[in-house]
Design an enzyme around this catalytic site. Structure first.
Site, short mmCIF file in Angstrom:
data_model
loop_
_atom_site.label_atom_id
_atom_site.label_comp_id
_atom_site.label_asym_id
_atom_site.label_seq_id
_atom_site.Cartn_x
_atom_site.Cartn_y
_atom_site.Cartn_z
N HIS A 273 -61.39 -13.01 -51.80
CA HIS A 273 -61.76 -13.81 -52.96
C HIS A 273 -62.86 -13.16 -53.77
CE1 HIS A 273 -60.23 -17.52 -50.57
NE2 HIS A 273 -59.27 -16.94 -51.24
N LEU A 292 -76.12 -25.08 -41.46
CA LEU A 292 -75.29 -26.28 -41.29
C LEU A 292 -75.51 -26.91 -39.92
CD1 LEU A 292 -72.01 -24.98 -42.98
CD2 LEU A 292 -73.30 -27.00 -43.71
N VAL A 298 -71.24 -30.15 -36.93
CA VAL A 298 -70.66 -29.57 -35.72
C VAL A 298 -70.15 -28.19 -36.09
CG1 VAL A 298 -68.93 -29.80 -33.91
CG2 VAL A 298 -70.03 -31.86 -34.86
N THR A 301 -69.09 -21.72 -32.14
CA THR A 301 -69.64 -20.36 -31.99
C THR A 301 -68.76 -19.31 -32.65
OG1 THR A 301 -68.52 -20.18 -29.86
CG2 THR A 301 -70.84 -20.94 -29.85
#
Length: 608
Positions: A273, A292, A298, A301
């Site tokens: 992109h 975040l 949530v 990993t």
């Protein structure tokens, strides 16, 4: 920006720049979801108007086509979504015009490469007027069981596998359209499916952001959890961080920012992109994932662990009773297109037309199996093309040359014969070429041109039955039938038709046999003994010599020769040839700028 749900089961759209496949996919999705009305109200195709036929389930429907955005919006005031499939060159202008229409609330811009300055202008206008822009460079969005934009979610098989035909409990937003399809599948495996999904597009400045849609999802009661897939580059995810930190988002958010592999490269990496290019530590995937996670999202990993994180969040909400089980339904079967079914070998469909003379399905057109390039490379002429298209075989050169001579000799016979006269009158009335030509061709028949076929039929019958010229002529007289091919208004026994002599000379020089023509000469000798004008005319010469061509070439069976004569092939030569002359007369009259023709009074006998 809207603060809640932007689509429903009654949402209708205007589709800009006609694209058959994405529109049909929208209509198939409508049918799959059990919608009562199609989601595409109208199509805007600049310069075109009318209707476009498409399918709504098994029913064929006609969707109106409009030439302008304004006309489409006026005709369909309840259609509030504008799906823009314009190219990047015109996407901004058409999108801005759509946003200015009072009926349009949402504009989805599919094109990539829209100039950033134009996109910023669209964003500013949309926010000031409380409208939504999805894209540019987007596949669109979908509300499960209700409405979808264009190619969103891919094929029907994928939509069914992802359970998008009925609403679930998950709101999903991503920058990538391709990854959206992947995530719809992932979410369907571990939850009850999505309620709404949006791909905002991969440009640096998307019309609406990840956080714009997450905030919307937070206000939609049916959405119980939110899934976000971001990517490195830009700082959009930080607005989401701020919204979580300030408590504006109260629903569980599972998030992952892709592009963590960028740190493995020594130099800066540009992903697919335009916006997927890290401009520093803050724009890296690692930094955004950490931010975040720090405010309560949530965050797994790795991307591989994303599915498990979504599953655990959903199961926890279900255990807490915040998500009620979704009643599964069996979606209807989408009828398969006939062409697709035929290719897959599922159906046998009868054809409506049989063609044995030409085929244009390959790399180049073929006449009777002969490629066009071969016709040109071998220097074939009009006679060769006629032999391929009319007789479905390559005739010897003397045969095709004879055909060409016939065409040349019959091309015209002056302006006074009925066909030319009709053409001239029609051309002078101001009619077009085709109308003028057809008016002349319509006079061809038993009294004008049709004698070639009749000459061939009667002379062949007489010769094959071994009738003497006397028996043939007198037998025709008893039946009240003039011998076709015999007789001329001007020519006489001592002033024969030069065209007939040329044809006879050519045939006697090149044909293996001229038995039918020589028989006609014997008949002419007998008829001249009765009257000096009963001379063989060009119709008789062509008719009998064509019989000699067919029989002497050895390429036609007796049955084929009878069929050619009975069908009217020989009259086809006259039609083809005379078309050349009639076209010439049309051009002649128009070039001379001749006025409307009026027949002179003195040439009419007025009686009571």
């Amino acid at each position: 920006m809207a603060t809640g749900q932007i689509f429903s089961r009654t949402t209708q759209a205007l589709f800009y720049n006609y694209k058959q496949l994405p529109i049909q996919r929208m209509l198939d999705f409508d049918f799959l979801c059990g919608r009562e009305t199609p989601s595409v109200a109208g199509i805007i195709n600049p310069g075109s108007e009318g209707f476009q036929k498409l399918f709504f389930g098994q029913e064929e429907i006609a969707i109106p086509v409009h030439s302008t955005i304004e006309a489409a919006c006026a005709a369909h005031p309840t259609a509030d979504v504008f799906i823009n499939f314009a190219s990047f060159r015109s996407a901004a202008a058409s999108s801005k015009l759509a946003l200015k229409q009072s009926t349009i609330r949402v504009v989805a811009i599919i094109a990539e490469g829209v100039p950033e300055s134009d996109t910023k202008e669209l964003i500013s206008y949309a926010r000031l007027n409380n409208k939504v822009v999805i894209g540019p460079a987007t596949v669109g969005g979908i509300q499960a069981g209700a409405f979808k934009i264009g190619d969103t979610a891919g094929t029907i098989d994928n939509i069914i596998q992802c359970k998008l035909y009925r609403p679930g409990s998950v709101g999903f937003v991503s920058k990538s359209g391709g990854m959206s399809n992947e995530m719809y599948n992932t979410i369907a495996r571990v939850t009850d499916g999505i309620y709404e999904g949006i791909a905002i597009g991969g440009d640096v400045f998307p019309g609406s952001t990840l956080s714009d849609h997450v905030l919307r999802f937070n206000n939609i009661p049916q959405i119980k959890m939110i899934v976000v897939l971001g990517e490195l580059g830009g700082r959009d995810e930080y607005s989401l961080v701020e919204a979580l930190k300030s408590g504006k988002i109260t629903k569980p958010v599972c998030a992952w920012v892709s592009g963590t592999c960028a740190r493995l490269f020594k130099s800066e990496v540009q992903f697919g992109h335009a916006g997927a290019k890290s401009g520093g530590i803050m724009e890296s995937a690692q930094a955004k994932n950490k931010a975040l996670k720090d405010v309560g999202a949530v965050v797994p990993t790795s991307y591989e662990a994303f599915e498990s994180a979504i599953k655990e969040t959903f199961e926890k909400l279900s255990e807490e009773g915040k998500i009620a089980p979704v009643k599964e339904i069996t979606p209807p079967q989408i009828p398969e297109d006939l062409n697709t079914a035929i290719k897959s070998g599922k159906v046998r469909a009868p054809t409506h037309i049989i063609s044995t003379i030409s085929d244009d399905r390959g790399e180049e057109p073929c006449y009777a199996g002969v490629p066009m390039s071969t016709i040109v490379e071998k220097g074939m002429g009009v006679g060769d093309v006629i032999s391929l298209l009319w007789f479905k075989r390559s005739l010897p050169r003397y045969c095709t040359q004879f055909i060409e001579i016939c065409v040349m000799l019959c091309a015209d016979h002056g302006p006074c014969v009925s066909g030319a006269h009709n053409t001239i009158v029609t051309a002078r009335a101001g009619k077009d070429l085709v109308s003028s030509l057809v008016s002349g061709l319509l006079t061809i028949g038993p009294r004008f041109g049709g004698a070639i076929d009749d000459a061939a039929r009667y002379f062949k019958d007489a010769y094959d039955r071994k009738l003497t010229p006397y028996e043939f002529v007198e037998g025709m007289k008893k039946k009240g039938i003039r011998v076709p091919g015999i007789g001329h208004r001007i020519k006489r026994g001592d002033n024969r038709d030069k065209r007939v002599e040329l044809l006879q000379l050519f045939a006697r020089t090149h044909f293996p046999s001229t038995k039918y023509m020589e028989y006609a000469v014997e008949v002419e000798t007998y008829t001249l003994s009765k009257a000096n004008n009963l001379v063989m005319n060009v119709d008789g010469a062509i008719g009998t010599l064509f019989l000699d061509l067919l029989a002497g070439s050895g390429m036609f069976s007796k049955q084929e020769i009878d069929e050619i004569v009975s069908i009217g092939y020989l009259n086809g030569l006259f039609v083809l040839a005379r078309s050349i002359g009639l076209i010439g007369h049309t051009f002649d009259q128009k070039r001379l700028k001749q006025p409307l023709y009026r027949h002179p009074w003195e040439d009419v006998l007025y009686t009571k």
